[in-house]
Design a protein around this motif. Structure first.
Motif, mmCIF file in Angstrom:
data_model
loop_
_atom_site.group_PDB
_atom_site.id
_atom_site.type_symbol
_atom_site.label_atom_id
_atom_site.label_comp_id
_atom_site.label_asym_id
_atom_site.label_seq_id
_atom_site.Cartn_x
_atom_site.Cartn_y
_atom_site.Cartn_z
ATOM 1 N N MET A 1 23.008 33.880 5.770
ATOM 2 C CA MET A 1 21.930 34.856 5.601
ATOM 3 C C MET A 1 20.605 34.222 5.979
ATOM 4 O O MET A 1 20.282 33.132 5.524
ATOM 5 C CB MET A 1 21.908 35.316 4.128
ATOM 6 C CG MET A 1 20.921 36.438 3.843
ATOM 7 S SD MET A 1 21.376 37.976 4.669
ATOM 8 C CE MET A 1 19.810 38.792 4.746
ATOM 9 N N ARG A 2 19.877 34.913 6.801
ATOM 10 C CA ARG A 2 18.585 34.366 7.188
ATOM 11 C C ARG A 2 17.599 34.493 6.042
ATOM 12 O O ARG A 2 17.707 35.383 5.201
ATOM 13 C CB ARG A 2 18.053 35.094 8.417
ATOM 14 C CG ARG A 2 18.621 34.525 9.702
ATOM 15 C CD ARG A 2 18.215 35.352 10.863
ATOM 16 N NE ARG A 2 18.761 36.699 10.780
ATOM 17 C CZ ARG A 2 18.518 37.639 11.695
ATOM 18 N NH1 ARG A 2 17.723 37.387 12.702
ATOM 19 N NH2 ARG A 2 19.054 38.831 11.574
ATOM 20 N N GLN A 3 16.588 33.618 6.061
ATOM 21 C CA GLN A 3 15.642 33.581 4.958
ATOM 22 C C GLN A 3 14.471 34.518 5.249
ATOM 23 O O GLN A 3 13.878 34.475 6.326
ATOM 24 C CB GLN A 3 15.140 32.150 4.808
ATOM 25 C CG GLN A 3 14.633 31.841 3.420
ATOM 26 C CD GLN A 3 13.991 30.478 3.400
ATOM 27 O OE1 GLN A 3 14.233 29.635 4.264
ATOM 28 N NE2 GLN A 3 13.134 30.271 2.415
ATOM 29 N N ALA A 4 14.148 35.356 4.302
ATOM 30 C CA ALA A 4 13.041 36.299 4.506
ATOM 31 C C ALA A 4 11.716 35.618 4.196
ATOM 32 O O ALA A 4 11.574 34.946 3.184
ATOM 33 C CB ALA A 4 13.216 37.515 3.615
ATOM 34 N N LEU A 5 10.769 35.759 5.096
ATOM 35 C CA LEU A 5 9.422 35.220 4.857
ATOM 36 C C LEU A 5 8.562 36.301 4.208
ATOM 37 O O LEU A 5 7.754 36.021 3.336
ATOM 38 C CB LEU A 5 8.809 34.768 6.185
ATOM 39 C CG LEU A 5 7.442 34.099 6.101
ATOM 40 C CD1 LEU A 5 7.489 32.859 5.217
ATOM 41 C CD2 LEU A 5 6.936 33.720 7.486
ATOM 42 N N VAL A 6 8.715 37.513 4.668
ATOM 43 C CA VAL A 6 7.954 38.629 4.097
ATOM 44 C C VAL A 6 8.931 39.609 3.476
ATOM 45 O O VAL A 6 9.962 39.927 4.080
ATOM 46 C CB VAL A 6 7.156 39.373 5.191
ATOM 47 C CG1 VAL A 6 6.404 40.564 4.587
ATOM 48 C CG2 VAL A 6 6.192 38.430 5.889
ATOM 49 N N GLU A 7 8.617 40.018 2.272
ATOM 50 C CA GLU A 7 9.421 41.070 1.648
ATOM 51 C C GLU A 7 8.484 42.147 1.171
ATOM 52 O O GLU A 7 7.537 41.876 0.441
ATOM 53 C CB GLU A 7 10.194 40.509 0.444
ATOM 54 C CG GLU A 7 11.273 39.516 0.822
ATOM 55 C CD GLU A 7 11.993 38.987 -0.414
ATOM 56 O OE1 GLU A 7 12.163 39.749 -1.390
ATOM 57 O OE2 GLU A 7 12.360 37.794 -0.399
ATOM 58 N N ALA A 8 8.732 43.369 1.629
ATOM 59 C CA ALA A 8 7.937 44.498 1.161
ATOM 60 C C ALA A 8 8.871 45.461 0.452
ATOM 61 O O ALA A 8 9.970 45.730 0.936
ATOM 62 C CB ALA A 8 7.256 45.186 2.330
ATOM 63 N N ARG A 9 8.433 45.920 -0.702
ATOM 64 C CA ARG A 9 9.272 46.840 -1.478
ATOM 65 C C ARG A 9 8.475 48.067 -1.895
ATOM 66 O O ARG A 9 7.482 47.953 -2.623
ATOM 67 C CB ARG A 9 9.782 46.138 -2.744
ATOM 68 C CG ARG A 9 10.732 44.975 -2.502
ATOM 69 C CD ARG A 9 12.099 45.450 -1.973
ATOM 70 N NE ARG A 9 12.932 44.296 -1.592
ATOM 71 C CZ ARG A 9 12.997 43.790 -0.367
ATOM 72 N NH1 ARG A 9 12.325 44.338 0.624
ATOM 73 N NH2 ARG A 9 13.753 42.755 -0.101
ATOM 74 N N GLY A 10 8.864 49.188 -1.390
ATOM 75 C CA GLY A 10 8.277 50.461 -1.830
ATOM 76 C C GLY A 10 6.783 50.565 -1.571
ATOM 77 O O GLY A 10 6.060 51.172 -2.348
ATOM 78 N N LEU A 11 6.313 49.978 -0.474
ATOM 79 C CA LEU A 11 4.875 50.021 -0.180
ATOM 80 C C LEU A 11 4.429 51.452 0.108
ATOM 81 O O LEU A 11 5.043 52.166 0.908
ATOM 82 C CB LEU A 11 4.551 49.162 1.038
ATOM 83 C CG LEU A 11 4.333 47.676 0.809
ATOM 84 C CD1 LEU A 11 3.902 47.028 2.111
ATOM 85 C CD2 LEU A 11 3.304 47.427 -0.281
ATOM 86 N N MET A 12 3.341 51.827 -0.554
ATOM 87 C CA MET A 12 2.815 53.180 -0.369
ATOM 88 C C MET A 12 1.304 53.120 -0.330
ATOM 89 O O MET A 12 0.698 52.344 -1.059
ATOM 90 C CB MET A 12 3.192 54.025 -1.583
ATOM 91 C CG MET A 12 4.415 54.863 -1.388
ATOM 92 S SD MET A 12 4.355 56.126 -2.642
ATOM 93 C CE MET A 12 6.055 56.160 -3.073
#
Ligand SMILES: Nc1ncnc2c1ncn2[C@@H]1O[C@H](COP(=O)(O)OP(=O)(O)OP(=O)(O)O)[C@@H](O)[C@H]1O
Ligand SMILES: [Mg+2]
Lengths: 448, 356
Positions: free
Chosen positions: B1-12
């Motif tokens: 699994m590649r490593q996430a640098l940016v994680e966005a969750r439910g941005l509004m």
């Protein structure tokens, strides 16, 4: 902290590498002050102010024992008929030998200083002032003697004698006002002390300087006696005046120079803080916000930069005005007085007031256009009230202008008086108060 | 699994208009951007690209939702998160009266650089953006392309793990555009940087990206590698016939649809407008909307029509289509056969063209 300094430094750098801005900030006020200084400040040996046309209205109904302070007052300005009681006698001014000696030479008295005419009614006098026939009208109220009768030792209420002045003739009006105040105080306190002669007062400050020394207690006590014609202490040796010419030019430069400096600094303060709108438009503010720099730093950096810019502008102007004063008089003259520490404190206070005003403006205005309009209105009002346009309004009104508080303090300091506590309090209070209110609003400017 | 640098969750993000109505600029975005990839946001004007990225970079506070960079929350640990991010804004954001070097120096300090480290970083960026000779000149004396390069350079100064570029090629001449695209590729290949790139040009997204997020009306409507996305539209080719100013009636389209393999045929006519400021020149360069190519036309010629035909095996159907056109007296100025691309994906998903 390093970031705040970097931010502030950037503000300074941008301003001080902008040639057009420097012209407005420094060259323009300097030129205006210098031109006024040349126009008013004695050219050659002439006394700048002579024969100020004054109307005097005596409504005094007198008191017991046929005492009428009003007519004594009048006689200080209008040469009394022979045999009438002279103002000097009434005031118990001492006759000094020096004064008598001085009489021998060419001399200037209050009679020379003013061209006073007794006018029967107030309306005529006021109309004359409005029409420009008189620089000022002195109106002695009906209860003048009656009021003085009581509380012999209380200082006179300033409002007791009205000086109705022509706002277009600032210097003349200021002199009349201070003379009236001085004589009034004399009458009120019955004080006879005359520690110094007006010779020295005039020689030291020149006529134009009278306005600025008029605030001092000693002066007010002395001047009434000094100006009393019978005693003729006020002898103005033309030679002496010529010799002391630097001081009258200096006084004018102090008065108008400091007013112009304050006036133009208001623009600098506003421009500085309002440049945050430009930064938002140009996107550099956004860049700062996305950098790891706390928003508070960005605000403080901007305000600190603006404050230092204002301060440097003031310092530059004061230094240049000193040079101008020295050039005009042909010798190095410390026109701002000897207390450089207090001058520095005053400059800081003035720069803080200006930055505070800018902060408030940037905080409350919705758009840059709106803030620019507010800024211009406020500055014009401040200048109008504070005497930066070359005429002075009554003090009660002037007090609303921070320019007044600055100019007033710088005049005092130039006369080597140090009672500028109130001025400092007002300017610091004004600056910090507006700063606090503005800062609260100003925060919003970073919400993009 | 590649490593996430940016994680966005439910941005509004919801903007309030002056009249009290609300604009739902971004309506819930979930997103992972992996280390070392170029991720593109592709979407038409007003889709919400800038708004999304402004929230991820800490410029805008999200109405709802949350984003992290390198595990640091942009709202709760903004200083740590912002250190990892370099920003290249859509518009040039520089101090015009400062020199290129002074701009770089100033912003470098804002990223906490100083002393030798700063001087070296500035030199390196000047080298990278090929601006060494002009470093001492004020930015307001620069050409548009040079300003762009400084603008990009500022975002690279502190060697961030993540660089975000918002439509960096808008309003840029073809040569400078090429240069910027090459820069992005170099950032990934030479510096192993992660790049978050937004554009409304599908060619750019297609060329640069490891993965693309197609965004429309504040939502991600498709996300994946270019290949994955294209598979969504099946294997239909698009045949684009340039018919110039001729009028095309429905009969033509109906005949086209009867050709073997053809599923759809549409006709669109455009008003070609010259670039602002170029109206008076005899020859004007216009950008053809459908293909994004530049075309030189005479100033009088302002309309342009295209027939678009969707076909399973487009090349096979072509001779028959041309024969029908000839028969009906429609003269074809040019033909273009396009294999499935992101444009087609967008069209397929929304029923609209990417550029309106
Ligand atoms: N400050 C604002 N107030 C109100 N609405 C806004 C504001 N900023 C953006 N919007 C709206 O939010 C939506 C998304 O805008 P955004 O700038 O994110 O689009 P974009 O995808 O970056 O477009 P472009 O390709 O034109 O840059 C648009 O409808 C826009 O009108
Ligand atoms: Mg955008």
């Amino acid at each position: 902290m390093r970031k705040i300094i970097t931010l502030a430094w950037k503000e300074l750098y941008i301003v001080f590498t902008d040639r057009n801005l420097l012209v407005i900030m420094i060259a323009a006020p300097l030129a205006i002050a210098t031109i006024i200084g040349l126009a008013f400040g004695g050219q050659g040996g002439d006394i700048p102010v002579r024969d100020i046309p004054v109307a005097i209205v005596n409504l005094d109904e007198g008191g017991a024992n046929e005492q009428n302070f009003g007519s004594i007052f009048v006689s200080a300005f209008v040469r009394p008929a022979d045999g009438a009681e002279s103002a000097q006698q009434a005031l118990n001014c001492p006759t000094s030998d020096a004064a008598s000696d001085a009489n021998a030479g060419s001399s200037t008295t209050l009679y020379d200083l003013t061209e006073a005419v007794e006018v029967a009614d107030v309306e005529t006098a006021r109309a004359g002032v409005d029409a420009g026939t008189y620089t000022a009208a002195i109106i002695i109220p009906a209860d003048f003697t009656a009021k003085l009768g009581y509380g012999q030792n209380d200082p006179i209420e300033a409002a007791a004698i009205e000086v109705y002045a022509n706002s277009g003739r600032a210097v003349g009006a200021a002199i009349i006002r201070s003379i009236v105040e001085g004589i009034g105080n004399q009458l009120a306190t019955g004080s006879i002390a005359a520690a110094t002669t007006v010779d020295s007062v005039v020689a030291e400050y020149g006529f134009a300087g009278i306005g600025q020394v008029a605030g001092s207690e000693a002066f007010q006590q002395n001047i009434a006696c000094a100006f009393t014609p019978a005693i003729n202490v006020l002898t103005i040796d033309q030679q002496t005046i010529a010799g002391e010419r630097p001081n009258s030019t200096a006084a004018i430069l102090v008065l108008f120079g400091s007013a112009q400096a304050m006036f133009f600094m208001l623009f600098t303060g506003q421009q500085g803080v309002l440049s945050i709108f430009d930064e938002r438009r140009d996107g550099t503010l956004q860049r700062l916000v996305v950098s790891p720099t706390p928003r508070l730093y960005i605000l403080i950096g901007k305000l600190a930069g603006t404050f230092v810019t204002c301060l440097m502008q003031m310092i530059a102007l004061f230094v240049f005005l000193t040079l101008v004063g020295s050039l005009l008089t042909g010798q190095l003259t410390m026109i701002w007085g000897n207390n450089l520490f207090l001058v520095a404190v005053m400059l800081i206070a003035a720069a803080i007031a200006s930055t505070g005003l800018g902060t408030l403006l940037a905080g409350i205005a919705r758009t840059q256009e709106q803030s620019a309009i507010f800024a211009q209105l406020i500055n014009l009002a401040m200048a109008l009230l504070g005497g930066a346009f070359g005429f002075q309004l009554p003090e009660a009104i002037s007090r609303f202008s921070i320019i007044y508080w600055g100019t007033n303090a710088f005049q005092k300091l130039a006369a080597n008086q140090t009672d500028i506590g109130l001025n400092l309090l007002v300017l610091f209070g004004f600056g910090i108060g507006l700063f606090a209110i503005g800062f609260w609003f100003f925060n919003r400017r970073l919400d993009i | 699994m590649r490593q996430a640098l940016v994680e966005a969750r439910g941005l509004m993000k919801t903007y309030k208009r002056k009249d009290g109505t609300e604009v739902y600029a971004v309506q819930g975005i979930d997103l992972d951007i992996y280390k070392g990839e170029v991720f593109s946001f592709l979407g038409p004007n007003g889709a919400g690209k800038t708004t999304t990225i402004s929230m991820i970079s800490g410029l805008l506070a999200p109405t709802k939702g949350e984003a992290t960079i390198g595990g640091f929350s942009i709202t709760r640990q903004p200083m740590e998160a912002k250190k990892l991010l370099g920003v290249v804004p859509q518009e040039i954001a520089l101090y015009p009266t400062l020199s290129a070097r002074q701009n770089l120096d100033f912003f470098g300090r804002m990223y906490g650089l100083g002393g030798k480290e700063l001087a070296m970083a500035v030199d390196e960026v000047l080298e990278f953006t090929d601006l060494k000779d002009r470093a001492k000149d004020r930015v307001d004396t620069f050409s548009g392309g040079m300003k762009r390069r400084v603008n990009i350079g500022v975002g690279l100064l502190h060697k961030p793990q993540l660089v975000y570029m918002d439509e960096p090629t808008v309003g840029v001449d073809p040569q400078s555009r090429r240069r910027i695209l090459d820069t992005v590729i170099r950032l990934r290949e030479e510096r192993k940087m992660t790049v978050l790139y937004t554009t409304h040009l599908m060619e750019e997204a297609q060329e640069l990206s490891n993965r693309v997020g197609i965004i429309d009306q504040g939502r991600i409507i498709a996300l994946g590698t270019v290949g994955e996305l294209v598979q969504k539209v099946g294997e239909e080719d698009r045949l684009i016939f340039d018919v110039g100013e001729q009028h095309i009636d429905n009969a033509v389209l109906e005949r086209f649809k009867q050709v073997a393999g053809v599923t759809r045929a549409t006709y669109q006519s455009y008003n070609l407008k010259p670039a602002a400021g170029a109206e008076d020149s005899a020859e004007i360069i216009v950008e053809k909307r459908s293909t994004g190519t530049m075309q030189i036309v005479r100033s009088g010629q302002v309309t342009d029509g295209e027939i678009t035909v969707y076909a399973k095996r487009g090349r096979k159907a072509l001779p028959e289509l041309l024969r029908i056109a000839d028969e009906l007296g429609v003269s074809i100025l040019s033909v273009e056969v396009r294999e499935p691309d992101l444009e087609a994906v967008f069209l397929h998903l929304t029923g609209r063209a990417l550029r309106e």
